[in-house]
Design a protein around this motif. Structure first.
Motif, mmCIF file in Angstrom:
data_model
loop_
_atom_site.group_PDB
_atom_site.id
_atom_site.type_symbol
_atom_site.label_atom_id
_atom_site.label_comp_id
_atom_site.label_asym_id
_atom_site.label_seq_id
_atom_site.Cartn_x
_atom_site.Cartn_y
_atom_site.Cartn_z
ATOM 1 N N ILE A 93 35.242 37.210 37.824
ATOM 2 C CA ILE A 93 34.836 38.075 38.931
ATOM 3 C C ILE A 93 34.461 39.409 38.262
ATOM 4 C CG2 ILE A 93 35.328 39.238 41.021
ATOM 5 C CD1 ILE A 93 37.083 36.740 41.824
ATOM 6 N N GLN A 94 35.409 39.769 37.407
ATOM 7 C CA GLN A 94 35.077 41.143 36.567
ATOM 8 C C GLN A 94 33.928 41.071 35.797
ATOM 9 O OE1 GLN A 94 36.785 43.847 37.382
ATOM 10 N NE2 GLN A 94 37.977 42.528 38.756
ATOM 11 N N GLU A 95 33.741 39.838 35.252
ATOM 12 C CA GLU A 95 32.469 39.786 34.649
ATOM 13 C C GLU A 95 31.157 39.880 35.340
ATOM 14 O OE1 GLU A 95 32.064 36.385 31.786
ATOM 15 O OE2 GLU A 95 33.999 36.693 31.302
ATOM 16 N N LEU A 96 31.299 39.281 36.642
ATOM 17 C CA LEU A 96 30.017 39.335 37.612
ATOM 18 C C LEU A 96 30.101 40.674 37.961
ATOM 19 C CD1 LEU A 96 28.385 38.048 39.647
ATOM 20 C CD2 LEU A 96 30.099 37.835 41.211
ATOM 21 N N ILE A 97 31.108 41.766 38.342
ATOM 22 C CA ILE A 97 30.890 42.903 38.668
ATOM 23 C C ILE A 97 30.245 43.752 37.484
ATOM 24 C CG2 ILE A 97 32.240 45.030 38.972
ATOM 25 C CD1 ILE A 97 34.240 43.319 40.386
ATOM 26 N N SER A 98 30.498 43.405 36.232
ATOM 27 C CA SER A 98 29.960 44.041 35.334
ATOM 28 C C SER A 98 28.503 43.911 35.247
ATOM 29 C CB SER A 98 30.362 43.817 33.871
ATOM 30 O OG SER A 98 31.856 44.055 33.878
ATOM 31 N N TYR A 99 28.058 42.702 35.387
ATOM 32 C CA TYR A 99 26.726 42.335 35.395
ATOM 33 C C TYR A 99 26.062 42.967 36.678
ATOM 34 C CZ TYR A 99 27.135 38.871 31.603
ATOM 35 O OH TYR A 99 27.239 38.284 30.328
#
Length: 118
Positions: free
Chosen positions: A101-107
């Motif tokens: 989820i944190q990676e998704l937010i970063s993207y």
């Protein structure tokens, strides 16, 4: 996505660009957002009417007008990406792990930043 602040996606993109770039000429805004002069004028007119932006004379070019955010926009418009993407995050939270989820937010932040700097 941006309904909580009452601003359409197109208007939000313009406001987000101003927040990141500061004062911009109308022509610069149109170029960055890939919007025609007519449409950028319509967007700015609506945002000015709602109190989110103001027009300023460009001291270096009398023909140009610069646009800036108002205090109302800074206070009332949702710029926090985690809150903006909350519906998507909620949707994916049952599928993805916290790290993902944190990676998704970063993207998603990367997409917004690149879109506003084109």
């Amino acid at each position: 996505m941006v309904k909580e602040s009452g601003v359409s996606a197109a208007r939000h993109n313009l406001l987000y660009t101003l927040r990141n770039e500061g004062y911009l000429k109308m022509s610069e805004l149109g170029r960055i957002l890939n919007v025609s002069p007519t449409n950028i004028t319509l967007l700015v007119d609506g945002l000015e009417k709602d109190g989110f932006v103001e027009r300023l004379s460009d001291t270096s070019d009398r023909r140009a007008t610069k646009i800036k955010l108002t205090e109302l926009a800074e206070k009332d418009v949702l710029f926090d990406s985690e809150l903006i993407f909350k519906p998507a995050i909620n949707f994916f939270s049952s599928i993805l792990e916290e790290k993902e989820i944190q990676e998704l937010i970063s993207y998603l932040n990367l997409i917004i930043d690149r879109n506003c700097s084109l």
